[in-house]
Write an enzyme that holds these catalytic residues in place. Structure first.
Site, PDB file in Angstrom:
ATOM      1  NE  ARG A 129      -3.671  -0.114   2.513  1.00  0.00           N
ATOM      2  CZ  ARG A 129      -4.500   0.083   3.534  1.00  0.00           C
ATOM      3  NH1 ARG A 129      -4.514  -0.773   4.538  1.00  0.00           N
ATOM      4  NH2 ARG A 129      -5.294   1.130   3.545  1.00  0.00           N
ATOM      5  CD  GLN A 176      -5.637   5.122   6.715  1.00  0.00           C
ATOM      6  OE1 GLN A 176      -4.761   5.152   5.852  1.00  0.00           O
ATOM      7  NE2 GLN A 176      -6.306   4.017   6.986  1.00  0.00           N
ATOM      8  CG  ASP A 327     -13.124   1.495   5.766  1.00  0.00           C
ATOM      9  OD1 ASP A 327     -12.338   1.429   4.809  1.00  0.00           O
ATOM     10  OD2 ASP A 327     -12.805   1.957   6.884  1.00  0.00           O
ATOM     11  CE  LYS A 354     -10.132   2.923   2.491  1.00  0.00           C
ATOM     12  NZ  LYS A 354      -9.879   3.482   3.838  1.00  0.00           N
TER      13      LYS A 354
END
Length: 451
Positions: A129, A176, A327, A354
């Site tokens: 990621r 984030q 999500d 993700k």
């Protein structure tokens, strides 16, 4: 081979009505932040209701690596004896964050303005990621980062010895990234300002205020501006973690698509920046109600009751809702498959970075199980089959790509399909929802481990 160990194939069989009470685990976002902010206080923070999934346990171990004392009582109460803002010690070993994308990015921010060096790694999924979205703004403080090509883990972060405050506009909706910059700003002098053009989940701002930081949020012409005064003395807290709305999504959505179901999910956090899925389900015609609405620990909470809803219709989900339910798009697509008409989801390119490329993973699995899907870089459309008309029975196991939400979504699909749905690996479910299998079995689901 799974990044968590030996793959665990699972099969979800069509089942009878789901009934009962589903007590889902604590909120993952708040659990991560409770441990990190507790470690940045002087004194003891006490946490109840912490999600004890692999992701959060990795963050707990990371806080120990950075010098905090983190312990758990037999009754599930956690204690964090912090080291204060700027007090992190240099880890003696590589910090392994497992599958925790939130954990690693927030921890990088928290240590970025301390004069220490730390190396981070994770499982195969996490190591694929992108981290540049976090390390680029951290560099503005004076932090250095050295990782693999395209800014991937393993990565070494060299904290800024003389950090400077920053003003940063987040280029994409990402709680984030915002949170990493704010946590870095805690140990920078002066005021750090983060501007987001679209509001994302605001747990970090709420919790920073709760821990005693001086923080203000304003709507400006540039967007939502969050200003944090650096180098506060954070005050330890007693935190009761509300139950996770992202985990609640699975028993709620399963109840909506399995005939005869009636499931109550108590004590769910309904922060407005997290409740987009439930708004969307109601717009589709779901029989979903809020009971006993209240406020706990500064967060809105309610009990959710979900009943079988055979007449749901596809809708176009507003793109500006994406940040509040990013999500939940995988499980929404399962509901959409059991609705009538097209469900259109736009503004969702974040799904491609993700734990897996969630658009690709869901599209492939749904098609294999008889559901038509169209997709592009930033959008996808699920063409509903109507209640009870999803075929299931793919010729090969659905690939979950080490992604817990992909795994749980297809397990829910199998509960309402005409034939079982088989997964190549259900093991990643433990990263966020370690009690998923027994909880769903208690409601009436038929999920079996194979081999």
């Amino acid at each position: 081979m799974s990044g968590h160990g030996t793959p665990i194939p699972m099969t979800s069989h069509p089942c009878g009505p789901l009934n009962g009470q589903a007590e889902v685990p604590g909120d993952k976002s708040i659990s991560h932040r409770s441990l990190i902010l507790g470690a940045m206080c002087i004194g003891e923070t006490v946490v109840t209701g912490l999600l004890e999934g692999e992701d959060v346990l990795a963050t707990a171990q990371a806080m120990r690596d950075f010098g905090a004392e983190v312990t758990r009582d037999d009754d599930g109460t956690w204690h964090v004896h912090g080291v204060g803002v700027g007090g992190f010690a240099e880890p003696e070993t590589v910090v392994d964050c497992g599958n925790a994308g939130t954990g690693v990015r927030l921890i990088m921010g928290a240590m970025a303005t301390s004069p220490i060096t730390a190396t981070f790694t994770g499982d195969a999924s996490l190591n694929s990621r992108p981290m540049a979205r976090v390390t680029d703004p951290l560099a503005l403080f004076g932090t250095q980062a050295v990782g693999r090509t395209d800014g991937r883990l393993p990565m070494t972060i060299v904290g800024a010895r003389e950090p400077v405050p920053v003003r940063y506009t987040v280029p994409m909706p990402s709680a984030q990234v915002k949170s990493a910059v704010l946590l870095a700003g805690l140990n920078a002098p002066g005021e750090t300002v983060v501007i987001e053009k679209e509001a994302t989940r605001d747990h970090t701002e709420r919790m920073l205020e709760g821990f005693g930081a001086e923080i203000r949020v304003e709507e400006t012409e540039e967007g939502r501006a969050i200003t944090l005064k650096g180098r506060p003395e954070l005050q330890p807290q007693v935190i009761a973690v509300p139950r996770d709305p992202s985990s609640a999504a699975f028993p709620v959505c399963a109840a909506l698509i399995v005939p005869g179901s009636d499931v109550l999910v108590p004590g769910i956090g309904l922060n407005p920046t997290r409740a987009g899925l439930f708004d969307t389900l109601r717009e589709m015609g779901a029989d979903l109600t809020y009971e006993n609405e209240r406020v706990e620990g500064g967060e809105p909470v309610a009990d959710l009751r979900a009943r079988f809803s055979p007449n749901m219709k596809g809708i176009e989900v507003p793109p500006d809702r994406a940040a509040s339910m990013i999500d939940e798009y995988p499980i929404l697509s399962v509901v959409a498959a059991n609705a009538t008409g097209d469900t259109v989801m736009r503004g969702v390119k974040e799904l491609r970075v993700k734990e897996s490329d969630r658009i690709e993973a869901m599209a492939r699995g749904l098609r294999a199980n008889g559901v038509a899907v169209e997709d592009g870089e930033d959008w996808w459309i699920v063409k509903g089959c109507g209640a009870g008309n999803v075929a299931g029975g793919a010729n090969a196991p659905v690939e979950t790509f080490l992604d817990h939400r992909i795994a749980m979504s297809f397990l829910c699909l199998g509960m309402a399909s005409q034939a079982p749905v088989v997964l190549d690996d259900g093991g990643p479910v433990a990263t966020s929802f370690p009690i998923f299998e027994p909880l769903m079995a208690g409601l009436g689901a038929d999920i079996r481990r194979e081999g």
